[in-house]
Write a protein that holds these residues in place. Structure first.
Motif, PDB file in Angstrom:
ATOM      1  N   ASN A 119      20.052  -7.323   9.958  1.00  7.03           N
ATOM      2  CA  ASN A 119      21.182  -7.395  10.886  1.00  7.03           C
ATOM      3  C   ASN A 119      21.583  -8.850  11.146  1.00  7.03           C
ATOM      4  OD1 ASN A 119      23.115  -6.172  12.601  1.00  7.03           O
ATOM      5  ND2 ASN A 119      21.805  -6.451  14.388  1.00  7.03           N
ATOM      6  N   PHE A 120      20.581  -9.697  11.333  1.00  3.67           N
ATOM      7  CA  PHE A 120      20.790 -11.128  11.584  1.00  3.67           C
ATOM      8  C   PHE A 120      21.532 -11.783  10.423  1.00  3.67           C
ATOM      9  CE2 PHE A 120      19.055 -15.451  10.938  1.00  3.67           C
ATOM     10  CZ  PHE A 120      19.443 -16.064  12.127  1.00  3.67           C
ATOM     11  N   LEU A 121      21.126 -11.465   9.193  1.00  2.00           N
ATOM     12  CA  LEU A 121      21.765 -12.083   8.033  1.00  2.00           C
ATOM     13  C   LEU A 121      23.196 -11.587   7.862  1.00  2.00           C
ATOM     14  CD1 LEU A 121      18.930 -12.204   5.358  1.00  2.00           C
ATOM     15  CD2 LEU A 121      19.847 -14.064   6.732  1.00  2.00           C
ATOM     16  N   CYS A 122      23.458 -10.321   8.199  1.00  2.00           N
ATOM     17  CA  CYS A 122      24.826  -9.828   8.136  1.00  2.00           C
ATOM     18  C   CYS A 122      25.723 -10.518   9.162  1.00  2.00           C
ATOM     19  CB  CYS A 122      24.851  -8.315   8.343  1.00  2.00           C
ATOM     20  SG  CYS A 122      24.235  -7.381   6.918  1.00  2.00           S
ATOM     21  N   ARG A 123      25.102 -10.936  10.265  1.00  2.00           N
ATOM     22  CA  ARG A 123      25.870 -11.672  11.275  1.00  2.00           C
ATOM     23  C   ARG A 123      26.362 -12.995  10.696  1.00  2.00           C
ATOM     24  NH1 ARG A 123      23.218 -15.096  16.139  1.00  2.00           N
ATOM     25  NH2 ARG A 123      22.512 -16.159  14.262  1.00  2.00           N
TER      26      ARG A 123
END
Length: 301
Positions: free
Chosen positions: A297-301
């Motif tokens: 999720n963090f990397l998609c942000r």
């Protein structure tokens, strides 16, 4: 014996605060690792420490997970390996409930990638439920404009050109070599409409395999090296003049080469090429599924 048991028990207990990431080299800025650790604690109130390892070929990563000897929490395989992992029941479904934290996966994942992942055949399992698309690109020719004619780079047959002998590097990636060479060998059928690129991507007939093998046997004496990751450095240092490679490596090399006044360009040959995808998955041996989900999720942000 008691001491050993105590140490092992301590490691197992700490595992809930450790996230093991297995990724391609150069796929993230590793400065993001401490940034994620801080962000994760802010979002969940729990500490986490990342153990970060890299691989250079899909099959190396897959073999470790298939044997069950590694408890990686999150890895980044290519599309055809995701398909194989689904068929072998090696993946856990994605858990996308992040509480008060926004779901950046649903917000930012490109519809194009979602649609392509719908086509991955995983024994009845939808790849979008078990993986999150991350990178995509093409396979093509990276070349040095000082030594290589740009017209030559418009065809895959450049790798069979004797004037570049000893200066050619090719990816050690069976599918990403097999498919483009099959496209080249079937170029007349493509032009006439007798076959399509999609059909060729699935063509593993004995006849086509033999044709590609025969072609590559002619190429072999001209090759300086088969590489998984070092080709881009060879190009920036002018040890190689052309590289049969992935677009991601090509972009990295082009940017690095500018700093040393080397002019590199990337070409997708006119005959056609394949498109590749890499995506995040959570192997079934993962020990920290929650942190793995937050990391994606963090990397998609």
């Amino acid at each position: 014996i008691l001491l050993a048991i105590a140490v092992l028990s301590g490691c197992e207990k700490d595992r809930e605060h450790i996230l093991k990431v297995y990724n391609w080299g150069d796929y993230i800025d590793e400065a993001l690792i401490p940034e994620f650790e801080e962000w994760y604690e802010e979002q969940t109130g729990e500490p986490v420490r990342i153990i970060y390892q890299t691989f250079d070929i899909n099959e190396t990563m897959l073999s470790k997970i298939e044997k069950g000897h590694e408890d990686f929490d999150v890895v980044c395989p290519s599309d055809y390996i995701i398909e194989r992992m689904l068929r072998s029941d090696l993946l856990l479904p994605m858990q996308l409930d992040f509480g008060d934290t926004p779901n950046y996966i649903d917000q930012y994942l490109a519809p194009y990638i979602k649609n392509c992942f719908d086509l991955i055949e995983g024994s009845g399992k939808n790849a979008n439920e078990y993986s999150v698309g991350y990178m995509w690109g093409t396979t093509g020719i990276l070349y040095n404009t000082k030594y290589v004619d740009s017209e030559d780079a418009k065809s895959w047959d450049i790798i069979r050109n004797p004037k570049y002998a000893g200066k050619i590097f090719i990816k050690d990636a069976a599918r990403d070599v097999y498919c483009p060479i099959s496209i080249y060998l079937h170029r007349k059928e493509l032009e006439s409409g007798e076959t399509t690129l999609d059909e060729l991507m699935w063509d593993s007939s004995d006849e086509t395999i033999a044709a590609v093998e025969s072609y590559m046997s002619q190429v072999k004496p001209l090759i300086a090296g088969w590489e998984a990751d070092f080709g881009k450095e060879q190009m920036t240092q002018e040890h190689g003049w052309l590289n049969f490679t992935w677009s991601g490596d090509a972009v990295w090399a082009i940017e690095e080469a500018r700093d040393v006044n080397v002019d590199l360009k990337y070409e997708v040959p006119a005959e056609g090429s394949n498109v590749w995808f890499d995506g995040w998955v959570i192997p079934k041996y993962a020990k920290n599924v929650k942190a793995a989900s937050y990391f994606i999720n963090f990397l998609c942000r």
